[in-house]
Design an enzyme around this catalytic site. Structure first.
Site, PDB file in Angstrom:
ATOM      1  N   LYS A 179      -5.617   2.654  -5.613  1.00 35.27           N
ATOM      2  CA  LYS A 179      -5.093   3.121  -4.314  1.00 35.27           C
ATOM      3  C   LYS A 179      -4.642   1.617  -4.130  1.00 35.27           C
ATOM      4  CE  LYS A 179      -4.591   6.008  -1.162  1.00 35.27           C
ATOM      5  NZ  LYS A 179      -3.871   7.501  -0.970  1.00 35.27           N
ATOM      6  N   SER A 211      -1.571   5.628  -6.324  1.00 37.62           N
ATOM      7  CA  SER A 211      -1.105   6.188  -4.810  1.00 37.62           C
ATOM      8  C   SER A 211      -1.240   4.686  -4.043  1.00 37.62           C
ATOM      9  CB  SER A 211      -1.877   7.386  -4.412  1.00 37.62           C
ATOM     10  OG  SER A 211      -3.287   6.943  -4.474  1.00 37.62           O
TER      11      SER A 211
END
Length: 349
Positions: free
Chosen positions: A149, A214
């Site tokens: 992330k 992501s």
């Protein structure tokens, strides 16, 4: 999960098994948020875990990586998956095993101007190596999925930087690209000498087949979760991966199943599936054709949501084989698997 802020199921499951938030190593969620970095599931879990961890909610993510994927398109099930340490486990290993092992770490705080640049590639690569060491994984071939992330800086934070002038979506794409290339460099999939500023989003041959990246506005660093098999792990679970050549390719998930010793029996049903978890990265919207046939994911009136439609396609392909719609499905597949396809990892017992 009944909603993005629903932490009750996880809290109940932890309590039922005798765990607390102090045992949690990482949290992953699929939530029905918009997928554009504005989901709030991580905030809900931070508030739920903070009392047990003895820290303010804003510090929870520094102790427990939270990788929340927004956008449950098609038949994707909203859910949460939690990795825990079990010091009371009776599992044993003879040292030959290769059981599932995970390693978690974060980069240092990233300068917003370094996001989406070779400097971020280097930071992520170093973090991946550290996470491998923490997991007791010595061989890159034993790494089968790397969840990351990354930060998603605002346009205002990028003024006068290399990404100045890009819209928010493009900034997120560059952040994911840098994360994926960092994984590729760490695992030897790509040579660091080939990473220059002009290859981002331009050279699809530079890619990782195990990265799933992501981006989120809640992060100022990159959270890294390495999953693989380690001879020192006593876990009864194993993980394997495969590559999806396109959105309707069954062979990628079959390769992943074979890698964990499942050679037959598919397609499975909900009652017969031996699969515990699946991680999918979709790059289906990375091209305008599939097996020589034109498609309009990126060009019809739903074109702005092509990433979401692509997730639904690849999810249906894999779910039809493993027999369960509950799996992580992440879009934004820049430098993650082949354009038009994606990557898949499977955990089984």
């Amino acid at each position: 999960m009944t909603s993005p802020e629903d932490t009750a199921g996880v809290e109940a499951a932890l309590a039922a098994e005798g765990f607390s938030p102090t045992d949690v190593r990482a949290v992953m969620c699929m939530t029905e948020s918009d997928g554009f970095g504005r989901g709030y599931a991580s905030l809900a879990f931070a508030h739920a875990f903070a009392p047990a961890l003895g820290c303010p909610p804003e510090d929870v993510a520094q102790q427990i990586p939270m990788i929340m994927i927004g956008g449950c398109s098609g038949l994707v099930t909203p859910y949460a998956a939690v990795f825990v340490d079990d010091p009371a486990s009776s599992w044993v290993t003879d040292g030959s095993g290769g059981g599932l092992s995970i390693g978690v770490t974060t980069t240092a705080t990233l300068n917003p101007l370094d996001v989406g640049t070779p400097a971020m590639v280097d930071a992520v690569a170093d973090a991946v190596r550290s996470a491998m060491a923490a997991a007791g994984i010595d061989k890159v071939a034993d790494v089968h999925n790397v969840q990351i992330k990354t930060p998603w800086p605002s346009s205002a934070a990028l003024l006068d930087g290399p990404l100045s002038g890009l819209d928010a979506g493009s900034v997120g794409a560059m952040a994911r690209a840098a994360g994926a290339l960092g994984v590729a460099v760490a695992l030897g999939e790509v040579s660091r000498a080939d990473i220059t500023a002009d290859v981002f989003l331009r050279d699809p041959n530079l890619r990782s087949d195990v990265a799933s990246v992501s981006a989120g506005t809640e992060r100022v660093d990159a959270a890294v979760l390495v999953m693989g098999n380690s001879p020192t792990s006593a876990s009864p679970y194993r993980i394997g991966h495969g590559v999806l050549r396109d959105g309707i390719d069954p062979h990628g998930v079959l390769d992943a199943l074979r890698a964990v010793g499942i050679d037959s029996g598919w397609p499975f049903t909900a009652d017969t599936t031996p699969v515990e978890h699946v991680f999918l990265k979709s790059a289906v919207d990375g091209t305008d054709e599939c097996r020589g046939r034109r498609h309009v994911l990126r060009t019809d009136y739903l074109g702005p949501y092509s990433w979401l439609l692509g997730k639904a396609v690849v999810h249906a392909t894999v779910a039809s084989i493993v027999g369960d719609p509950m799996m992580q499905v992440s879009g934004g597949g820049e430098h993650q698997g082949p354009p038009g396809g994606g990557t898949v990892a499977v955990i089984a017992r």
